[in-house]
Scaffold this motif. Structure first.
Motif, short mmCIF file in Angstrom:
data_model
loop_
_atom_site.label_atom_id
_atom_site.label_comp_id
_atom_site.label_asym_id
_atom_site.label_seq_id
_atom_site.Cartn_x
_atom_site.Cartn_y
_atom_site.Cartn_z
N GLU A 165 -22.83 37.12 -44.59
CA GLU A 165 -22.60 36.06 -45.23
C GLU A 165 -23.23 34.82 -44.89
OE1 GLU A 165 -18.81 35.09 -44.77
OE2 GLU A 165 -17.64 37.04 -45.30
N VAL A 225 -26.31 34.73 -47.66
CA VAL A 225 -25.66 35.12 -49.31
C VAL A 225 -25.76 33.95 -49.61
CG1 VAL A 225 -24.02 35.79 -51.24
CG2 VAL A 225 -24.28 37.04 -49.48
N ASN A 265 -16.53 33.94 -54.08
CA ASN A 265 -16.38 33.82 -52.18
C ASN A 265 -16.05 32.74 -51.59
OD1 ASN A 265 -18.63 36.80 -52.88
ND2 ASN A 265 -20.26 35.29 -53.21
N PHE A 299 -23.43 38.26 -55.35
CA PHE A 299 -23.75 37.19 -54.14
C PHE A 299 -25.29 37.56 -54.26
CE2 PHE A 299 -21.04 40.68 -53.70
CZ PHE A 299 -19.67 40.17 -52.60
N ARG A 309 -27.92 40.15 -54.26
CA ARG A 309 -27.79 41.62 -53.78
C ARG A 309 -28.15 42.68 -54.18
NH1 ARG A 309 -23.11 41.73 -48.98
NH2 ARG A 309 -22.22 43.05 -51.17
#
Length: 804
Positions: free
Chosen positions: A274, A277, A312, A458, A486
């Motif tokens: 995380e 990102v 997110n 991401f 990603r």
């Protein structure tokens, strides 16, 4: 006589339609995959019912398993020989075929013996397309009996060491096949599992549209499946390996005396924490005008709810709805906390369709929302109509949006229904570092939005800037690199002047870092590299797409138009300003004609894509013949494009660069078989014309495919790009464009002893000689080779002297 802007956009649409339909045609004859040849010389190779390939690549070793099912369509038992061209360095690890319970054995023939076998087959079948694999090893097995009106299954396994250079692995499966057997009756399927000790980054095929599934950082599965597949090109797969945060690899192609071409692959790690990102700053801007009522509004609300729910923890977001007015969820972007998301969902649930379409005020307000520092700003703009409130001049709206986009937000536009202005939405997105997509229904739009969110969920690297130091790089596409996500990858193509050592420098915004980060890699740019000859055409296709967008934005001008024509002629690319004869093996029905307002003829090949299974075992190599009529689906496409500008049906089209022909009703476009590539007469500069509806969506899709090209379309039925040469079908002869005048000419009879001598002395000519019995091409600027069935059986000494 000056054509109107609306008629010019019809020409653009029709040209782009031809680009898309060109994929349906048989693109070239070359080489062979596994063939089952009857002993009866009057029969051609057996039809391929299905063809299935599975590949396992571990580190640098690939094991390939091939299962082919052949159909004997005769009413008698046959004897035959199975042949398969082996890749360089391959060893056969198993051949599985049983006949009446008895295992059949095969043998591998070395290159010298394999060549004589191929020459005999080529001479028997009079099919030059089979010469491509001369010079390599050949697997051969006798097959008897082959049941009458039945199937014969063949399974072959071989192992090879794959090519590895500068962190890039290259695997090739021989697939190109000539003649009517160049398609499967049913399916062609290929799957490959990739396994490496280093992380796998970019996975790329310049030949086929592949699906890639990753299983961790070091494993991936690649595959594609086609029904009634045309086996017109080998399958090429490239993938990069790298332990660094970002994987980078460069492929080059450079001919003597020319600037080089490069193709660069960039990919971040497929797995990330995380903290790696980047938090997104995303604005959802949704049209709630009266035309959005019903299922459009229902699906829009559902899509937006799904997006909000999937944000997110580090993301910020906002939602704006617009109709006659503009209403924001919040004056500024808010954190994606559970409370804020719940409030946003209630705001979305209250959307009701009514009022006008205030596109300009909505964009103005969205761009005025403060940008969060260090976060890539993304604006998702959904509409189903044209601007009716506030500023309605689309050119002014695009200009104002670019001026107000100080935060360098990426604007992604989504058009819904038949009333969207695709030209406007395309250009709005492109001028603001984004892209556009379109759907006809609310359900289709919901699917598009879901897939889009999966791609951008991401962000790993934002605000990308790329430099190739020491190579004097130029003409690089895409112009704006945007963001890497990603699991995503970026393919960049361009030109370079300086060979030798160079440095690739990629600068980007990354997570948890105030200042941009720069990644650097040393590379070597080749002074001469004949391999990777697909790169120039990928680059040229992207550049043509960019130039056509410039014409859509600013109108035609002679300089840009000439650049399009020059690239199209050199690389065999169909554009609205050039055309090629496209043929098939059937004569058109005389009553199926059409009159279309366009500067050049654009015949459509469709029949060769269907194939004639009944003739597979009887037909010689296909020959150039009369143009064919389009099927009903294609006629509908033409009508849709006609409706774009209201093209009259009583206008004659310029055919073959000057002649003309009359047409009678919507359906097809035809040209004389001897027509060369035609170039439209130069119109004066024109203002931008806007496209709507289904025709507009088709234009947008064709241009997007060109701008983002990663695969090579090797040509239409009347134009092929082979071995770096642009060949045009002129008078039944494949002729290289712009042959030198006053050159020495070597004339050779096709399939004769001298033809095989030429192949033996210059193996590099196999690809161009494989296109047909009648070919005319340059050896260099002072020498031309002509191959025809009427040519002389030239003495070996004369050929040797010519080639010195």
């Amino acid at each position: 006589m000056t054509s109107s802007p609306r008629l010019r956009i019809v020409r653009l649409a029709l040209g782009l339609l031809a680009m898309g339909l060109s994929l349906l045609g048989q693109m070239r004859s070359a080489g062979a995959t596994g063939l089952l040849l009857p002993a009866d010389g009057s029969l051609g190779p057996l039809a391929i019912r299905s063809h299935r390939v599975s590949v396992a690549i571990h580190e640098r070793v690939a094991e390939t398993r091939v299962v082919q099912v052949f159909r004997n369509q005769t009413s008698r038992v046959l004897e035959g020989t199975y042949i398969f061209p082996l890749p360089p360095g391959a060893s056969v690890s198993g051949f599985a075929m049983t006949v009446n319970g008895r295992r059949v054995e095969g043998s591998v023939l070395e290159a010298g013996e394999a060549r004589s076998i191929y020459e005999g087959i080529v001479a028997r079948m009079r099919d030059p397309g089979l010469v491509e694999y001369m010079g390599g090893n050949l697997f051969r097995a006798r097959v008897f009996p082959i049941p009458a009106s039945g199937d014969q299954t063949v399974e072959l396994r071989f192992t090879q060491t794959v090519d590895y250079q500068n962190g890039t692995i290259h695997y090739r499966y021989p697939l190109r096949t000539a003649g009517p057997q160049a398609r499967t009756m049913e399916d062609f399927t290929l799957s490959a599992t990739l396994d490496a000790s280093a992380p796998i980054r970019a996975v790329y095929s310049p030949t086929h549209r592949i699906d890639t599934t990753r299983r961790g950082a070091r494993q991936a599965t690649v595959g594609f499946e086609l029904g009634n597949a045309v086996l017109d090109r080998d399958f090429d797969l490239y993938y990069t390996l790298a332990d660094s945060d970002v994987g980078m690899s460069v492929l080059t192609h450079r001919e003597a005396g020319e600037d080089g071409y490069f193709l660069m692959m960039l990919a971040p790690r497929s797995e990330a924490t995380e903290r790696e990102v980047i938090g997104k700053d995303i604005l959802f801007v949704c049209d709630t005008s009266g035309s959005m009522a019903g299922e459009k509004m229902t699906h829009a609300r559902e899509a937006l709810r799904a997006w909000v729910n999937r944000l997110n923890p580090d993301d910020t977001f906002n939602v704006l709805r617009f109709s006659t007015d503009v209403e924001p969820f919040s004056e500024a972007s808010v954190n994606a906390s559970p409370e804020n998301r719940a409030r946003a969902l209630r705001f979305i649930d209250g959307f009701e369709a009514s009022g006008g379409t205030a596109i300009s005020p909505a964009l103005t307000q969205a761009l005025a929302v403060p940008v969060r520092r260090g976060a890539p700003r993304t604006i998702v703009f959904l509409t189903d109509g044209m601007p009716t409130v506030g500023e309605t001049n689309t050119t002014a709206i695009i200009r104002q949006a670019a001026e107000r986009n100080g935060g360098r937000a990426q604007i992604f536009t989504f058009g819904l229904g038949d009333d969207v202005n695709t030209t406007f939405l395309d250009l709005l997105a492109q001028q603001n570092r984004g892209a556009a997509d379109y759907a006809r229904s609310g359900a289709e739009m919901a699917t598009l939005l879901d897939g889009f969110y999966n791609r951008i969920a991401f962000p790993m690297l934002a605000d990308l800037r790329l430099a190739l130091r020491g190579a004097d790089a130029f003409d690089v596409y895409p112009r704006d690199l945007g963001t890497l996500y990603r699991g995503g990858q970026l393919v960049v193509t361009g030109r370079y002047r300086t060979a030798g050592s160079a440095t690739v420098a990629l600068t980007a915004t990354v997570a948890s870092q105030e200042a941009p980060r720069t990644f650097e890699w040393p590379v070597s740019m080749a002074a001469r590299e004949p391999a990777n000859d697909f790169i120039p055409r990928v680059w040229a296709t992207r550049k043509v797409g960019f130039l056509l967008d410039e014409i859509r934005l600013r109108g035609e001008n002679p300089e840009v138009r000439e650049s399009v024509v020059t690239l199209a002629r050199r690389f065999g690319i169909v554009t609205p300003y050039t055309s090629y004869l496209v043929t098939e093996e059937s004569q058109p029905a005389p009553e199926e004609r059409v009159q279309l307002d366009m500067p050049v003829s654009q015949s459509v090949q469709t029949g060769s894509n269907r194939g004639n299974i009944d003739s597979v075992q009887r037909s010689p190599a296909p020959r150039p013949s009369a143009p064919a009529r389009a099927p009903a689906a294609d006629r509908d496409d033409f009508r849709a494009f006609q409706s774009l500008g209201g093209a009259p049906t009583g206008v004659q089209a310029s055919i073959g660069g000057g002649s003309s022909a009359g047409f009678a009703r919507p359906g097809t476009m035809t040209t004389p078989s001897a027509a060369p590539m035609a170039v439209a007469p130069s119109p004066p500069p024109a203002p931008r014309v806007e496209a709507t509806g289904e025709a507009g969506r088709r234009v947008a899709t064709r241009l997007r495919d060109m701008r983002e090209a990663e695969r090579v379309d090797v040509g239409t039925g009347g134009a092929r790009f082979v071995g770096g040469r642009s060949l045009l079908l002129r008078g039944g002869t494949w002729t290289e464009d712009n042959l030198p005048t006053g050159a020495r000419v070597l004339r050779v009879r096709a399939m004769s002893r001298s033809w095989f001598t030429l192949l033996r002395l210059r193996p590099a000519l196999r690809e161009v000689l494989s296109v047909g019995h009648s070919v005319r091409f340059r050896l260099d600027n002072g020498r031309v080779i002509e191959v025809s069935e009427a040519g002389p059986d030239t003495a070996d000494t004369e050929i040797e002297a010519f080639l010195r």
